[in-house]
Design a protein around this motif. Structure first.
Motif, PDB file in Angstrom:
ATOM      1  N   MET A   1     -20.295 -26.225 -15.728  1.00  0.00           N
ATOM      2  CA  MET A   1     -20.081 -26.975 -17.081  1.00  0.00           C
ATOM      3  C   MET A   1     -18.816 -27.748 -17.223  1.00  0.00           C
ATOM      4  SD  MET A   1     -21.696 -27.265 -21.004  1.00  0.00           S
ATOM      5  CE  MET A   1     -23.547 -27.757 -20.394  1.00  0.00           C
ATOM      6  N   MET A   2     -17.791 -26.518 -17.077  1.00  0.00           N
ATOM      7  CA  MET A   2     -16.555 -26.557 -17.456  1.00  0.00           C
ATOM      8  C   MET A   2     -15.096 -27.858 -16.472  1.00  0.00           C
ATOM      9  SD  MET A   2     -14.840 -25.112 -19.627  1.00  0.00           S
ATOM     10  CE  MET A   2     -12.818 -24.808 -19.588  1.00  0.00           C
ATOM     11  N   ILE A   3     -15.820 -27.884 -15.272  1.00  0.00           N
ATOM     12  CA  ILE A   3     -15.678 -29.563 -14.697  1.00  0.00           C
ATOM     13  C   ILE A   3     -16.314 -30.650 -15.485  1.00  0.00           C
ATOM     14  CG2 ILE A   3     -18.065 -29.403 -13.041  1.00  0.00           C
ATOM     15  CD1 ILE A   3     -13.816 -30.258 -11.823  1.00  0.00           C
ATOM     16  N   GLY A   4     -17.207 -30.643 -16.095  1.00  0.00           N
ATOM     17  CA  GLY A   4     -17.869 -31.866 -16.812  1.00  0.00           C
ATOM     18  C   GLY A   4     -16.713 -31.788 -17.767  1.00  0.00           C
ATOM     19  N   TYR A   5     -16.217 -31.266 -18.719  1.00  0.00           N
ATOM     20  CA  TYR A   5     -15.415 -31.264 -19.885  1.00  0.00           C
ATOM     21  C   TYR A   5     -13.953 -31.480 -19.723  1.00  0.00           C
ATOM     22  CZ  TYR A   5     -18.060 -29.414 -23.396  1.00  0.00           C
ATOM     23  OH  TYR A   5     -19.878 -29.437 -24.514  1.00  0.00           O
ATOM     24  N   LEU A   6     -13.792 -31.129 -17.938  1.00  0.00           N
ATOM     25  CA  LEU A   6     -12.502 -32.309 -17.630  1.00  0.00           C
ATOM     26  C   LEU A   6     -12.776 -33.572 -17.231  1.00  0.00           C
ATOM     27  CD1 LEU A   6     -10.098 -31.729 -16.503  1.00  0.00           C
ATOM     28  CD2 LEU A   6     -10.755 -30.755 -14.324  1.00  0.00           C
ATOM     29  N   PHE A   7     -13.754 -34.027 -16.388  1.00  0.00           N
ATOM     30  CA  PHE A   7     -14.515 -35.133 -16.391  1.00  0.00           C
ATOM     31  C   PHE A   7     -14.603 -36.185 -17.794  1.00  0.00           C
ATOM     32  CE2 PHE A   7     -16.695 -33.986 -12.643  1.00  0.00           C
ATOM     33  CZ  PHE A   7     -15.964 -34.087 -11.668  1.00  0.00           C
ATOM     34  N   LEU A   8     -14.695 -35.063 -18.634  1.00  0.00           N
ATOM     35  CA  LEU A   8     -14.651 -35.702 -20.171  1.00  0.00           C
ATOM     36  C   LEU A   8     -13.097 -36.232 -20.841  1.00  0.00           C
ATOM     37  CD1 LEU A   8     -16.472 -36.854 -22.183  1.00  0.00           C
ATOM     38  CD2 LEU A   8     -17.008 -34.674 -23.279  1.00  0.00           C
ATOM     39  N   THR A   9     -12.621 -35.316 -20.119  1.00  0.00           N
ATOM     40  CA  THR A   9     -11.459 -34.931 -20.473  1.00  0.00           C
ATOM     41  C   THR A   9     -10.665 -36.180 -20.411  1.00  0.00           C
ATOM     42  OG1 THR A   9     -10.892 -32.855 -21.704  1.00  0.00           O
ATOM     43  CG2 THR A   9      -8.703 -34.332 -21.351  1.00  0.00           C
ATOM     44  N   ILE A  10     -10.190 -36.206 -19.476  1.00  0.00           N
ATOM     45  CA  ILE A  10      -9.277 -37.839 -18.781  1.00  0.00           C
ATOM     46  C   ILE A  10     -10.820 -38.713 -19.102  1.00  0.00           C
ATOM     47  CG2 ILE A  10      -9.519 -39.089 -16.436  1.00  0.00           C
ATOM     48  CD1 ILE A  10      -9.495 -35.545 -15.036  1.00  0.00           C
ATOM     49  N   ALA A  11     -11.667 -39.415 -19.224  1.00  0.00           N
ATOM     50  CA  ALA A  11     -12.592 -40.451 -19.267  1.00  0.00           C
ATOM     51  C   ALA A  11     -11.221 -40.489 -21.538  1.00  0.00           C
ATOM     52  CB  ALA A  11     -13.508 -40.060 -19.623  1.00  0.00           C
ATOM     53  N   MET A  47     -15.415 -41.490 -15.041  1.00  0.00           N
ATOM     54  CA  MET A  47     -15.045 -39.866 -15.447  1.00  0.00           C
ATOM     55  C   MET A  47     -16.035 -39.964 -16.486  1.00  0.00           C
ATOM     56  SD  MET A  47     -12.970 -38.167 -14.197  1.00  0.00           S
ATOM     57  CE  MET A  47     -12.036 -39.027 -12.661  1.00  0.00           C
ATOM     58  N   LEU A  48     -17.087 -40.770 -17.235  1.00  0.00           N
ATOM     59  CA  LEU A  48     -18.307 -40.387 -18.056  1.00  0.00           C
ATOM     60  C   LEU A  48     -19.359 -40.500 -17.129  1.00  0.00           C
ATOM     61  CD1 LEU A  48     -19.113 -39.828 -20.932  1.00  0.00           C
ATOM     62  CD2 LEU A  48     -19.295 -42.998 -21.011  1.00  0.00           C
ATOM     63  N   SER A  49     -19.475 -41.228 -16.306  1.00  0.00           N
ATOM     64  CA  SER A  49     -20.383 -41.279 -15.266  1.00  0.00           C
ATOM     65  C   SER A  49     -20.482 -39.421 -14.361  1.00  0.00           C
ATOM     66  CB  SER A  49     -20.314 -42.167 -14.197  1.00  0.00           C
ATOM     67  OG  SER A  49     -19.321 -42.580 -13.320  1.00  0.00           O
ATOM     68  N   SER A  60     -21.766 -35.920 -24.137  1.00  0.00           N
ATOM     69  CA  SER A  60     -21.102 -36.500 -24.149  1.00  0.00           C
ATOM     70  C   SER A  60     -20.389 -37.992 -24.354  1.00  0.00           C
ATOM     71  CB  SER A  60     -21.709 -36.853 -22.531  1.00  0.00           C
ATOM     72  OG  SER A  60     -21.759 -36.126 -21.145  1.00  0.00           O
ATOM     73  N   TYR A  61     -21.250 -39.307 -25.395  1.00  0.00           N
ATOM     74  CA  TYR A  61     -21.171 -39.787 -25.448  1.00  0.00           C
ATOM     75  C   TYR A  61     -20.459 -39.622 -26.988  1.00  0.00           C
ATOM     76  CZ  TYR A  61     -20.760 -44.491 -26.694  1.00  0.00           C
ATOM     77  OH  TYR A  61     -20.887 -46.059 -26.996  1.00  0.00           O
ATOM     78  N   ALA A  62     -21.037 -38.843 -27.553  1.00  0.00           N
ATOM     79  CA  ALA A  62     -20.677 -38.363 -28.704  1.00  0.00           C
ATOM     80  C   ALA A  62     -18.919 -38.063 -29.186  1.00  0.00           C
ATOM     81  CB  ALA A  62     -21.511 -38.231 -29.403  1.00  0.00           C
ATOM     82  N   THR A  63     -19.027 -36.671 -27.941  1.00  0.00           N
ATOM     83  CA  THR A  63     -17.471 -36.576 -27.463  1.00  0.00           C
ATOM     84  C   THR A  63     -16.459 -37.647 -27.694  1.00  0.00           C
ATOM     85  OG1 THR A  63     -18.503 -34.582 -27.125  1.00  0.00           O
ATOM     86  CG2 THR A  63     -16.499 -34.481 -26.805  1.00  0.00           C
ATOM     87  N   TRP A  64     -17.146 -38.373 -26.294  1.00  0.00           N
ATOM     88  CA  TRP A  64     -15.519 -39.691 -26.025  1.00  0.00           C
ATOM     89  C   TRP A  64     -16.064 -40.635 -26.766  1.00  0.00           C
ATOM     90  CZ3 TRP A  64     -17.562 -44.880 -24.388  1.00  0.00           C
ATOM     91  CH2 TRP A  64     -16.952 -45.342 -23.225  1.00  0.00           C
ATOM     92  N   SER A  65     -16.810 -40.665 -27.858  1.00  0.00           N
ATOM     93  CA  SER A  65     -16.601 -41.918 -28.121  1.00  0.00           C
ATOM     94  C   SER A  65     -15.289 -41.311 -29.620  1.00  0.00           C
ATOM     95  CB  SER A  65     -17.677 -42.744 -28.807  1.00  0.00           C
ATOM     96  OG  SER A  65     -18.438 -41.193 -29.386  1.00  0.00           O
TER      97      SER A  65
END
Length: 105
Positions: A1-11, A47-49, A60-65
């Motif tokens: 799951m950590m890599i998911g948050y890395l992708f999300l941070t970049i997004a 990155m979001l994908s 993901s979307y709530a955190t991103w937005s």
């Protein structure tokens, strides 16, 4: 799951940079900032994908937005001298609280 948050941070970061460059591009009249808008948003959606393969859509979307909104507001205040009033600061606090609560597992 950590890599998911890395992708999300970049997004989040690339989307916020893209948004800032939208302002600088002067309606896409300046080509360098306009190119950064396209690159920033393209990277953000890519990155979001990748994030969605590891973190649920709602999270993901709530955190991103939410974080993207806060970061964009901070960029606006710091680099474009946009004013943040008390209501804006309360809103930012509520957004951060919401994102923290959603991600609290």
């Amino acid at each position: 799951m950590m890599i998911g948050y890395l992708f999300l941070t970049i997004a989040i970061c690339s989307e916020s940079i893209g948004a800032a460059m939208l302002k600088v591009s002067d309606g896409f009249k300046k080509w360098k900032p306009s190119a950064l808008v396209v690159i920033g948003y393209s990277l953000a959606f890519y990155m979001l994908s990748l994030t969605l393969n590891r973190i649920p859509l709602s999270l993901s979307y709530a955190t991103w937005s939410g974080v993207g909104t806060v970061l964009t507001a901070v960029i606006g205040a710091k680099f474009f001298k946009e004013k943040l009033n008390v209501k804006g600061l309360i809103g930012i606090g509520l957004l951060i609280s919401g994102v923290v609560l959603l991600n609290w597992q």
